[in-house]
Design an enzyme around this catalytic site. Structure first.
Site, PDB file in Angstrom:
ATOM      1  N   GLY A 156      11.865   4.389   7.321  1.00 49.66           N
ATOM      2  CA  GLY A 156      11.325   5.720   7.554  1.00 49.66           C
ATOM      3  C   GLY A 156      11.362   6.077   9.029  1.00 49.66           C
ATOM      4  CD  GLU A 157      14.597  10.258  10.624  1.00 53.60           C
ATOM      5  OE1 GLU A 157      14.022  11.325  10.889  1.00 53.60           O
ATOM      6  OE2 GLU A 157      15.818  10.173  10.399  1.00 53.60           O
ATOM      7  CE  LYS A 158       3.917   6.331   9.473  1.00 51.43           C
ATOM      8  NZ  LYS A 158       3.216   5.650  10.579  1.00 51.43           N
ATOM      9  CG  ASP A 159       6.635   3.064  11.352  1.00 52.48           C
ATOM     10  OD1 ASP A 159       5.586   2.873  11.960  1.00 52.48           O
ATOM     11  OD2 ASP A 159       6.682   3.236  10.117  1.00 52.48           O
ATOM     12  CG  ASN A 206      -2.042   1.065   1.012  1.00 50.39           C
ATOM     13  OD1 ASN A 206      -2.227   1.923   1.859  1.00 50.39           O
ATOM     14  ND2 ASN A 206      -2.717   1.053  -0.104  1.00 50.39           N
ATOM     15  CB  SER A 244      -0.403   1.918   4.733  1.00 48.26           C
ATOM     16  OG  SER A 244       0.809   1.904   4.017  1.00 48.26           O
ATOM     17  CG  MET A 256       2.469  11.057   3.277  1.00 45.88           C
ATOM     18  SD  MET A 256       2.729  10.885   1.529  1.00 45.88           S
ATOM     19  CE  MET A 256       2.333  12.540   1.010  1.00 45.88           C
ATOM     20  CG  HIS A 287       6.044   2.985   1.343  1.00 48.97           C
ATOM     21  ND1 HIS A 287       4.697   3.185   1.499  1.00 48.97           N
ATOM     22  CD2 HIS A 287       6.422   2.213   2.389  1.00 48.97           C
ATOM     23  CE1 HIS A 287       4.273   2.565   2.575  1.00 48.97           C
ATOM     24  NE2 HIS A 287       5.300   1.980   3.159  1.00 48.97           N
ATOM     25  CD  GLN A 327       9.226  -0.679  11.788  1.00 46.68           C
ATOM     26  OE1 GLN A 327       8.236  -1.368  11.969  1.00 46.68           O
ATOM     27  NE2 GLN A 327       9.450  -0.069  10.637  1.00 46.68           N
TER      28      GLN A 327
HETATM   29  O1  PAF Z   1       7.390  -0.565   8.734  1.00 44.61           O
HETATM   30  C1  PAF Z   1       6.828  -1.530   8.162  1.00 44.61           C
HETATM   31  O2  PAF Z   1       6.176  -1.385   7.118  1.00 44.61           O
HETATM   32  C2  PAF Z   1       6.950  -2.907   8.778  1.00 44.61           C
HETATM   33  O3  PAF Z   1       6.911  -2.856  10.159  1.00 44.61           O
HETATM   34  C3  PAF Z   1       8.175  -3.686   8.278  1.00 44.61           C
HETATM   35  C4  PAF Z   1       9.473  -3.010   8.687  1.00 44.61           C
HETATM   36  C5  PAF Z   1       8.124  -3.813   6.770  1.00 44.61           C
HETATM   37  C6  PAF Z   1       8.184  -5.088   8.882  1.00 44.61           C
HETATM   38  O4  PAF Z   1       7.048  -5.806   8.522  1.00 44.61           O
END
Ligand code: PAF
Length: 284
Positions: free
Chosen positions: A149-152, A32, A188, A186, A37, A155
């Protein structure tokens, strides 16, 4: 652009590129795809000879009652965007190939502490799912560089920790969040917002900007600030999971002298759970 569905097929192509001496950049995604991305893929394109992008909606990172089934799947449009952005290979493995064993029987990756805080408090097991799939994808693609991306932000910090702790031979590159013109990060999951909610969702970023301004002006009563900003968002109709001011590097609670901060927020609006953050680098 090649499209590959099997792990064996991916390995074969990577082997061919490695024999030619090509370097490989990797962008893992759940599909998506949006402009954020595309930005990651373009950055990957600048970094290496070959760009591999994965699309895999990873069941392991969704909890019970979360949106795994509803998660938007737009593979044809995604492939077109990736081709235009200059990706060389799209890897789309089947869940049965990624996880042949029952989730309770397989090996997983834990990044303790960091994974239980912030989003981890509201999504138990989520970061175990993320770390596990990212390690598997790294082992399959064997990239020199991986772009996130820095949004997450949480993570990103967890993946950096995993790479460091497990001596993985991959460089993690992060790319700033891409925003709509109203400031909304932005994502998904913005697809779940109604038009009216999409307008309101911009308040999340506005509240982060307000907190950033207060920090720049010298405020250091972090706990009070967190409560004030969460309350402001609640009053505007958000259901706030957290509004938090943390250390940029490791997401620990900062003391008043910390200069590298990050403000993070997670809140629900309608059907969407939105996350966002702003980094703050204060002058000494
Ligand atoms: O950030 C994401 O889209 C997901 O968490 C990732 C890193 C692709 C792992 O499934």
């Amino acid at each position: 652009m090649l499209t590959v569905n099997s792990i064996a097929g991916l390995r074969e192509q990577i082997h061919v590129w490695r024999l030619s001496g090509d370097t490989i950049a990797f962008v893992p995604t759940m599909g998506n795809l949006h402009a954020g991305h595309v930005h990651l893929v373009k950055e990957a394109r600048r970094q290496a000879d070959r760009v591999v992008v994965s699309i895999f909606v990873n069941p392991l990172q969704f909890g019970p009652g979360e949106d795994f089934a509803a998660y938007p799947r737009t593979r044809d449009e995604d492939a077109g965007r990736l081709r235009a952005a200059g990706a060389d290979l799209l890897f789309m493995p089947e869940a049965s190939a990624m996880y042949p064993l029952d989730a309770t029987a397989m090996s997983v990756v834990e990044v303790p502490g960091l994974s239980d805080d912030l989003c981890g408090r509201f999504r138990p097991g989520h970061f175990r799912g993320v770390a596990t799939v990212v390690l598997k994808l790294f082992n399959q693609v064997q990239p020199d560089i991986a772009v996130f991306g820095e949004k997450d932000y949480q993570q990103l910090v967890i993946i950096r920790r995993m790479v460091n702790d497990l001596d993985l031979p991959v460089r993690i590159l992060s790319v700033p969040t891409v925003r709509e013109t109203n400031g909304l990060a932005m994502s998904s999951r913005n697809a779940y917002l109604t038009e009216a909610e999409r307008v309101k969702a911009a308040l999340l970023h506005a509240e982060l900007e307000l907190a950033l301004k207060e920090l720049s002006q010298g405020r250091r009563d972090f706990s009070t600030m967190e409560i004030e900003h969460a309350t402001a968002l609640e009053s505007a109709g958000f259901q706030v999971d957290y509004f938090a001011i943390r250390r940029q590097q490791d997401l620990r609670q900062p003391d008043a002298h910390e200069l590298q901060l990050v403000i993070l927020v997670a809140a629900r609006l309608g059907r969407a759970r939105l996350i966002d953050n702003l980094k703050v680098s204060l002058a000494a």
